[in-house]
Design an enzyme around this catalytic site. Sequence first.
Site, short mmCIF file in Angstrom:
data_model
loop_
_atom_site.label_atom_id
_atom_site.label_comp_id
_atom_site.label_asym_id
_atom_site.label_seq_id
_atom_site.Cartn_x
_atom_site.Cartn_y
_atom_site.Cartn_z
N GLU A 213 0.93 -1.15 -0.24
CA GLU A 213 -0.09 -0.07 0.29
C GLU A 213 1.02 1.05 0.52
O GLU A 213 0.65 2.59 -1.20
CB GLU A 213 -0.64 -0.44 1.15
CG GLU A 213 -2.04 1.17 1.02
CD GLU A 213 -1.54 2.01 2.24
OE1 GLU A 213 -2.65 3.88 1.46
OE2 GLU A 213 -0.66 2.47 2.57
N ASP A 236 -8.12 1.99 7.71
CA ASP A 236 -6.60 2.45 7.69
C ASP A 236 -6.94 3.82 8.78
O ASP A 236 -7.08 3.67 9.95
CB ASP A 236 -6.46 2.81 6.22
CG ASP A 236 -5.43 2.63 5.93
OD1 ASP A 236 -4.27 3.15 6.51
OD2 ASP A 236 -5.01 2.50 4.34
N HIS A 320 3.99 7.91 10.29
CA HIS A 320 5.42 7.54 8.61
C HIS A 320 6.55 8.25 10.26
O HIS A 320 6.98 7.95 9.54
CB HIS A 320 4.91 8.36 7.62
CG HIS A 320 4.69 7.22 6.56
ND1 HIS A 320 4.64 7.50 5.63
CD2 HIS A 320 3.40 6.76 7.12
CE1 HIS A 320 3.97 7.17 5.04
NE2 HIS A 320 2.43 6.06 6.16
#
Length: 355
Positions: A213, A236, A320
């Site tokens: 992804e 998600d 992230h």
Amino acid sequence: MINEQMRSAREFLNRLSISSGVSGHEVSIASLVMERFKSLTDEVQCDAFGNVYTLKRGNSKPNKKIMIAAHMDEIGLIVTKIDPHGFLRFTSIGGVDQRTLLSQEVLIHGRRTIPGIIGSLPPHLLESLDSDQAVKMEDMTIDVGLSPTKLNEVIQVGDIITLRRETYPLLNNVIAGKAFDDRAGVVVMLVCLEELSRLHHGHDVIAVATTQEEVGIRGAITSAYTLNPDLAVAIDVTHASTPDTKGQVAIDLGKGPAVALGPNIHPAIYRQLSETARGHRLPIQIEPIPGHSGTDAWVIQVSQAGIPTGLISIPLRYMHTSVETLDMQDVVNSGKLLAHFIASLPDDLEGLLCY
């Protein structure tokens, strides 16, 4: 006090988080998912692209196919050069924020896995003009403590690098760690399957842990085409507010999953999820997405002749980075919402999904 369901979900998230599975290299994560899901489902298999499919059969005949999907890959790094002094140069796989890399511990997955660190030039040696500038990734190196000769015996260009990070519990069911995007979504599917074991659901449910992804939503493309389900819900993460988001983010940690609406989302699925949350007193937040959702839902929706698609997102701070932070209650509530939504679906999906 943490209940058994919360404890189980937290333990599974911990196992997934500390494991390595950069996009295109998810084999170890796939094994963990298959091992954990096989006791809750009727069939488990893996395809040529690395996606994991787990089937839980429904109680009605004939019935429809419901796809739930969360990606299991993580962002990471790849070796691009071994310099003559025994240091490694690297670049990113997926959306790595180079500001967060300096002084990180890493694992290099070569002929054997070895530890390393991303070194940083001490402030004493910086030129005054450089002291307030972020270091570019191409100027960073990894130090593993080996001579060039020994290093070349175990590491080669193209080897994958992951950040080394244990999960870190904070207070009030809040936990920090790496790769919660989107292994927390995989845990949501686990909770959903556990809940469905206690509920009546007419339709077959296929939970898919998708691959790649982070480099183009690729696993969702192939798995949605393979299954061609009658309805799909992607799971998600979404940005949760912090002081530095300065009003850009309206979703909060600990206030329930975010239920999306917008052109990527079938309006009937949004309505059914919202009504299910109200009926079962599950907290949710509404997330309007005016365009690209940036999730598996984006490509599932336009697979084959088109698939009615929904999206549930877990609020996540510091996306992230190696300290992604979430509230485990949001994870558990997401799984419960998804299970009750599936159990609430009528036999006639065509009537539900008619615009």
